[in-house]
Motif scaffolding. Structure first.
Motif, PDB file in Angstrom:
ATOM      1  N   MET B   1       7.127  55.418  20.228  1.00 33.52           N
ATOM      2  CA  MET B   1       5.655  55.469  19.540  1.00 33.52           C
ATOM      3  C   MET B   1       4.761  53.892  20.386  1.00 33.52           C
ATOM      4  O   MET B   1       4.977  53.714  21.115  1.00 33.52           O
ATOM      5  CB  MET B   1       6.717  54.073  18.767  1.00 33.52           C
ATOM      6  N   ASP B   2       4.280  54.071  19.533  1.00 26.25           N
ATOM      7  CA  ASP B   2       2.187  52.848  20.135  1.00 26.25           C
ATOM      8  C   ASP B   2       3.189  51.292  19.848  1.00 26.25           C
ATOM      9  O   ASP B   2       3.013  51.010  19.198  1.00 26.25           O
ATOM     10  CB  ASP B   2       1.322  52.921  19.184  1.00 26.25           C
ATOM     11  N   LEU B   3       2.915  50.749  20.782  1.00 29.53           N
ATOM     12  CA  LEU B   3       3.022  49.602  20.878  1.00 29.53           C
ATOM     13  C   LEU B   3       1.786  48.975  19.564  1.00 29.53           C
ATOM     14  O   LEU B   3       2.336  48.077  19.464  1.00 29.53           O
ATOM     15  CB  LEU B   3       3.043  49.092  22.413  1.00 29.53           C
ATOM     16  N   LEU B   4       0.888  49.607  20.105  1.00 35.08           N
ATOM     17  CA  LEU B   4      -0.475  48.276  19.450  1.00 35.08           C
ATOM     18  C   LEU B   4      -1.551  49.720  19.092  1.00 35.08           C
ATOM     19  O   LEU B   4      -1.833  50.201  19.445  1.00 35.08           O
ATOM     20  CB  LEU B   4      -1.354  47.910  20.929  1.00 35.08           C
ATOM     21  N   ARG B   5      -2.201  49.302  18.090  1.00 37.58           N
ATOM     22  CA  ARG B   5      -2.959  49.865  16.830  1.00 37.58           C
ATOM     23  C   ARG B   5      -3.661  49.535  17.015  1.00 37.58           C
ATOM     24  O   ARG B   5      -3.449  48.650  15.737  1.00 37.58           O
ATOM     25  CB  ARG B   5      -2.083  51.081  16.119  1.00 37.58           C
ATOM     26  N   ILE B   6      -4.815  50.062  16.781  1.00 36.33           N
ATOM     27  CA  ILE B   6      -6.375  49.288  16.129  1.00 36.33           C
ATOM     28  C   ILE B   6      -6.546  49.906  15.350  1.00 36.33           C
ATOM     29  O   ILE B   6      -6.932  51.597  15.734  1.00 36.33           O
ATOM     30  CB  ILE B   6      -7.194  49.013  17.502  1.00 36.33           C
ATOM     31  N   GLU B   7      -6.796  49.933  14.160  1.00 35.12           N
ATOM     32  CA  GLU B   7      -7.244  50.261  13.018  1.00 35.12           C
ATOM     33  C   GLU B   7      -8.766  50.409  12.404  1.00 35.12           C
ATOM     34  O   GLU B   7      -8.484  49.226  11.560  1.00 35.12           O
ATOM     35  CB  GLU B   7      -6.451  50.967  12.117  1.00 35.12           C
ATOM     36  N   HIS B   8      -9.449  51.004  12.387  1.00 37.17           N
ATOM     37  CA  HIS B   8     -10.827  50.731  12.025  1.00 37.17           C
ATOM     38  C   HIS B   8     -11.899  49.012  11.835  1.00 37.17           C
ATOM     39  O   HIS B   8     -11.617  49.142  10.667  1.00 37.17           O
ATOM     40  CB  HIS B   8     -10.781  51.183  10.252  1.00 37.17           C
ATOM     41  N   VAL B   9     -11.213  48.809  13.263  1.00 37.39           N
ATOM     42  CA  VAL B   9     -11.578  47.871  13.664  1.00 37.39           C
ATOM     43  C   VAL B   9     -13.091  47.424  13.888  1.00 37.39           C
ATOM     44  O   VAL B   9     -14.098  48.307  13.787  1.00 37.39           O
ATOM     45  CB  VAL B   9     -11.262  46.644  14.826  1.00 37.39           C
ATOM     46  N   THR B  10     -13.616  46.360  12.707  1.00 36.55           N
ATOM     47  CA  THR B  10     -15.486  46.145  12.462  1.00 36.55           C
ATOM     48  C   THR B  10     -15.712  44.440  12.955  1.00 36.55           C
ATOM     49  O   THR B  10     -15.074  43.782  12.100  1.00 36.55           O
ATOM     50  CB  THR B  10     -16.154  46.561  11.285  1.00 36.55           C
ATOM     51  N   LYS B  11     -16.205  43.955  14.017  1.00 35.27           N
ATOM     52  CA  LYS B  11     -17.053  43.062  13.753  1.00 35.27           C
ATOM     53  C   LYS B  11     -18.273  42.552  13.842  1.00 35.27           C
ATOM     54  O   LYS B  11     -18.857  43.472  14.764  1.00 35.27           O
ATOM     55  CB  LYS B  11     -16.147  41.930  14.718  1.00 35.27           C
ATOM     56  N   ARG B  12     -19.068  42.089  12.942  1.00 39.75           N
ATOM     57  CA  ARG B  12     -20.086  41.899  12.684  1.00 39.75           C
ATOM     58  C   ARG B  12     -20.170  40.298  13.011  1.00 39.75           C
ATOM     59  O   ARG B  12     -20.085  39.406  12.688  1.00 39.75           O
ATOM     60  CB  ARG B  12     -21.167  42.093  12.080  1.00 39.75           C
ATOM     61  N   THR B  59      -7.719  46.810  10.686  1.00 41.85           N
ATOM     62  CA  THR B  59      -6.244  45.804  11.174  1.00 41.85           C
ATOM     63  C   THR B  59      -5.804  46.074  12.921  1.00 41.85           C
ATOM     64  O   THR B  59      -6.131  46.978  13.460  1.00 41.85           O
ATOM     65  CB  THR B  59      -4.888  46.410  10.294  1.00 41.85           C
ATOM     66  N   VAL B  60      -5.209  45.590  13.063  1.00 42.74           N
ATOM     67  CA  VAL B  60      -4.146  45.786  14.484  1.00 42.74           C
ATOM     68  C   VAL B  60      -2.719  45.741  14.612  1.00 42.74           C
ATOM     69  O   VAL B  60      -1.994  44.508  13.309  1.00 42.74           O
ATOM     70  CB  VAL B  60      -4.985  44.084  15.657  1.00 42.74           C
ATOM     71  N   LEU B  61      -2.373  46.414  14.759  1.00 42.20           N
ATOM     72  CA  LEU B  61      -0.837  46.673  14.307  1.00 42.20           C
ATOM     73  C   LEU B  61       0.025  46.096  15.901  1.00 42.20           C
ATOM     74  O   LEU B  61      -0.046  47.113  17.075  1.00 42.20           O
ATOM     75  CB  LEU B  61      -0.479  47.730  13.704  1.00 42.20           C
ATOM     76  N   LEU B  62       1.058  45.653  15.830  1.00 43.52           N
ATOM     77  CA  LEU B  62       2.096  45.277  16.899  1.00 43.52           C
ATOM     78  C   LEU B  62       3.819  45.988  16.260  1.00 43.52           C
ATOM     79  O   LEU B  62       3.723  45.600  15.363  1.00 43.52           O
ATOM     80  CB  LEU B  62       2.269  44.483  17.183  1.00 43.52           C
ATOM     81  N   ASN B  63       3.539  47.067  17.146  1.00 42.76           N
ATOM     82  CA  ASN B  63       5.440  47.917  16.510  1.00 42.76           C
ATOM     83  C   ASN B  63       5.047  48.049  15.180  1.00 42.76           C
ATOM     84  O   ASN B  63       6.346  47.724  14.678  1.00 42.76           O
ATOM     85  CB  ASN B  63       6.294  46.924  17.576  1.00 42.76           C
TER      86      ASN B  63
END
Lengths: 442, 313
Positions: B1-12, B59-63
């Motif tokens: 499994m992925d430890l960290l998943r970054i999903e569609h993160v936007t920062k303006r 979102t940022v998912l850990l585990n």
């Protein structure tokens, strides 16, 4: 332990363990006592050597009546002024030549000194001679029992002031000398503490920002925790220092009371505290009632606890309010030099507070004094000046409530500037940008 | 499994978009290279992972679970701009940071002593940071970063400021931490070190993820079908035989002499086998090797927008 607790611990330890803290905490009171003792010692030792002044009295009326004092010794002589001039005796200060017609012509008198004379010496000699001339002139009126009459005429007024107590309370003897002194000293101490410890917060924030520690820190704790940890950690250093000073003052003060104060003065002070003072007896024993009353107030534990307690509360409120602003400034700039522009609007109200304090010491219940002791930016300093003059409890509580509410609001604003400011490098922000940071949502 | 998943993160930010719909997954136990030119948005992404700043979207998912503030205890971050309290003792400082990351005072002291022994720097214990050299301070910073044994380690340019010996020591330590189960995000401009230690990469350019994947797969994917051929036999025969099957890039003649080595470009993957058999018939084939582009080449081409294939994430 919580993150804020750990941060407070570090801020506290790093500062308290520093040599400079230990030295300044212990040395400052010692230095002040030293200066006071030193100056009085120097003054006392200067008085010791009496100035010897030869008196050439051509009238033959004055010289025998002149009485020497501790610091001026009159020595009637039969030498002529010319002889005295050529003698130039180093033991002598100078000589006075009194004219034959001195009683009718009081200006016919001259002082010759081997070195430049002082105004003090001149007026003392003039005063002494004046008194003798006056006595001679009075005598010429030939009034019976003159010395007795003079003694009866002479009056020495000692004003005792009483503060009106509540119905069930005794009127308390108050000392305006002490109130004045306390107002003055503690207003200044408050001012110094807020400025010194407030800018310490700012320096700490700038140090973290320029040292790039912030990036590491905020990856662990929230910026708000970091800011509050620093503010509270430094506050605890200030409180510790204050408490140490109070203990030194109390211990030193009671030692002085025990061993160095004249016992009759202490007894009189105790009598005033107990309400059994006998003023006439006091004066008979050569005790200054004003001094005794001040001493009685200074040893009134209830009064002291209330005073120092209020000081601590106002210091905390005032410090927290200003420290939050200093922290915001520190976060917005890269170095101390850039901070001066933003410091001005912070230090301005403190200085206004100091000016109003001077006024409030004389007019503690004037509208300006009351208002400025309510406005949170000036209240910690101004209220110090009013405190010894019986401020109504509701005014005290209201002022403290406003102060602490403003502090909470200011922390909220400061945190908003802080969390953005700490990541801004290179350029000094404008006030407009600061406003944008405040209004930016999370 | 992925430890960290970054999903569609936007920062303006007010003037620009720092991250635009960036997604990536970091497998557990990998050394993940986060690449990109200056100002591409790497630091913003790292700060979002560290919860220093919040993403506007995504979102940022850990585990597999959205990250919370508590999760920062499971991250160790060494920023590019190293920062330590200059006036503080090395040991006090390391213990302070470790306690902020949730270790007890006693535990922090024990672990710190182990690290000091490992690096052979026991005599630094009572030194102040301002008395250390830059390289020494870097080592302390490294220890501070890893002391609480985080699941996820983020290093921003970890080798800058180290001499080659110490850089190598750091590299060994990073790989050892990986072997012990940590997942490592490694942000750098040094492509040679990426090839040495990363197994996955993501390339961010102009706020977007433009290239992601396993390192070897990415490199092969961007191979241009260029092959190096070593042979024994008649050079002329080989060259004439290859004519029409592929393009000759280099016939092996140099100023120093002639080598039995040529470089060719094959137009289409399906032609490779045909080319090999042609070579085989004309000369004795000693080696036939694809020239894989270096990460450096891929980086420069990708940033310049010259990659031939359109990447899918």
């Amino acid at each position: 332990m919580s993150a804020i607790g750990i941060i407070i611990g570090r801020e506290f330890r790093e500062r308290v363990m520093k040599k400079s803290f230990i030295i300044s905490t212990i040395l400052t009171p010692l230095l002040m006592v030293g200066i006071m003792v030193g100056t009085s010692f120097i003054m006392a030792s200067n008085v010791g050597e009496a100035k010897r002044i030869a008196v050439v009295d051509r009238s033959g009326l004055i010289a025998q009546s002149l009485t020497s004092s501790d610091w001026i010794a009159y020595e009637p002589t039969s030498s002529t002024p010319e002889e005295l001039r050529s003698q130039n005796d180093e033991q002598m200060y100078g000589f006075v030549v009194i004219g034959e017609d001195i009683i009718d012509n009081p200006s016919n008198v001259a002082l010759y000194t081997y070195s430049t004379s002082t105004m003090e010496v001149e007026s003392a000699i003039a005063g002494d001679i004046e008194e003798i001339i006056e006595q001679h002139r009075l005598k010429s009126y030939d009034i019976e029992n003159l010395p007795q009459i003079m003694e009866e005429v002479e009056a020495d007024v000692t004003l005792r002031s009483y503060k009106l107590g509540e119905e069930d309370e005794e009127d308390k003897e108050s000392s305006s000398v002490l109130a004045f002194g306390l107002a003055y000293i503690f207003g200044f101490v408050m001012y110094m503490f807020v400025i010194i410890y407030g800018s310490m917060v700012m320096q700490g924030v700038i140090e973290e920002k320029s040292g790039k520690v912030l990036e590491v820190m905020v990856s662990t704790v929230r910026p708000y925790q970091l800011m509050m940890g620093k503010i509270l950690g430094i506050a605890s250093v200030a409180v510790l220092q204050f408490v140490i000073w109070i203990v030194i003052i109390f211990v030193g003060g009671s030692l002085v009371m025990q061993f160095m104060m004249p016992t009759d003065l202490v007894e009189s002070a105790n009598a005033i505290s107990a309400g059994t003072a006998d003023l006439a007896a006091m004066e008979g024993a050569g005790v200054d009632p004003e001094l005794a009353a001040a001493l009685a107030n200074a040893t009134d534990v209830g009064f002291l606890v209330r005073f120092f307690g209020s000081f601590l509360l106002y210091f905390l409120g005032g410090y927290l309010l200003y420290a939050a602003m200093f922290a915001a400034v520190g976060s917005a700039v890269d170095n101390i030099q850039d901070s001066s522009q933003f410091q001005t609007p912070i230090t301005m109200p403190i200085i206004i507070g100091l000016v109003v304090m001077m006024f409030a010491m004389r007019e503690p219940h004037a509208p300006l004094s009351v208002w400025c002791s309510m406005i949170p930016f000036t209240s910690p300093i101004v209220m110090m000046a009013r405190l010894p003059f019986d401020v109504p409890m509701w005014e005290l509580l209201l002022s403290l409530a406003i102060l602490f509410a403003t502090f909470v609001f200011m922390v909220w604003i400061a945190a908003k500037i802080y969390r953005i400011g700490i990541f801004m490098h290179g350029r000094k922000p404008s006030y407009k940008e600061l406003w944008q940071w405040i209004t930016t949502k999370d | 499994m992925d430890l960290l998943r970054i999903e569609h993160v936007t920062k303006r930010y007010a003037e620009h978009t720092a991250l635009n719909d960036v997604s990536l997954s970091i497998p557990r136990g990998s050394v993940y290279g986060l690449l990109g030119p200056n100002g591409a948005g790497k630091t913003t992404l790292i700060r979002i992972i560290n919860r220093i700043i919040m993403a506007d979207e995504g979102t940022v998912l850990l585990n597999g679970k959205p990250m919370t503030q508590q999760d920062v205890y499971r991250i160790g971050y060494m920023p590019e701009e190293r920062g330590l309290y200059k006036k503080m003792k090395v040991s006090d400082q390391a213990i302070y940071f470790a306690r902020l990351k949730g270790l007890s005072h006693r535990e922090a002291t024990t672990r710190l002593k182990e690290w000091f022994i490992r690096f052979g720097i026991q005599d630094w214990w009572n030194k102040k940071v301002e008395d250390l050299s830059k390289g020494m301070a870097q080592k302390v910073q490294f220890i501070v970063t890893v002391m609480h044994k985080p699941e996820l380690l983020i290093f921003d340019e970890p080798f800058s400021g180290f001499d080659p010996i110490n850089a190598n020591l750091m590299k060994q330590e990073i790989l050892r931490l990986r072997d012990e189960g940590s997942t490592i995000i490694f942000s750098t401009h040094n492509m040679a070190s990426v090839e040495e230690i990363c197994d996955h990469i993501t390339l961010i350019n102009k706020s977007q993820n433009i290239l992601s994947g396993r390192l070897d797969e990415v490199r092969h994917r961007h191979g241009n079908n260029i092959f190096e051929v070593d042979f024994r036999g008649e050079r002329e025969a080989l060259i004439s035989a290859l004519d029409g099957h592929c393009t000759l890039l280099d016939d092996g003649t140099t100023a120093e002499g002639i080598y039995n080595q040529v470089k060719i470009h094959v137009e289409d993957d399906s032609d490779v086998r045909g080319v090999i058999s042609v070579i085989n018939q004309s000369v004795e084939l000693r080696s036939f090797r694809e020239i894989i582009p270096s990460m450096n080449d891929i980086f420069i081409k990708a940033v310049a927008g010259q990659l031939k294939t359109v990447e899918e994430k």
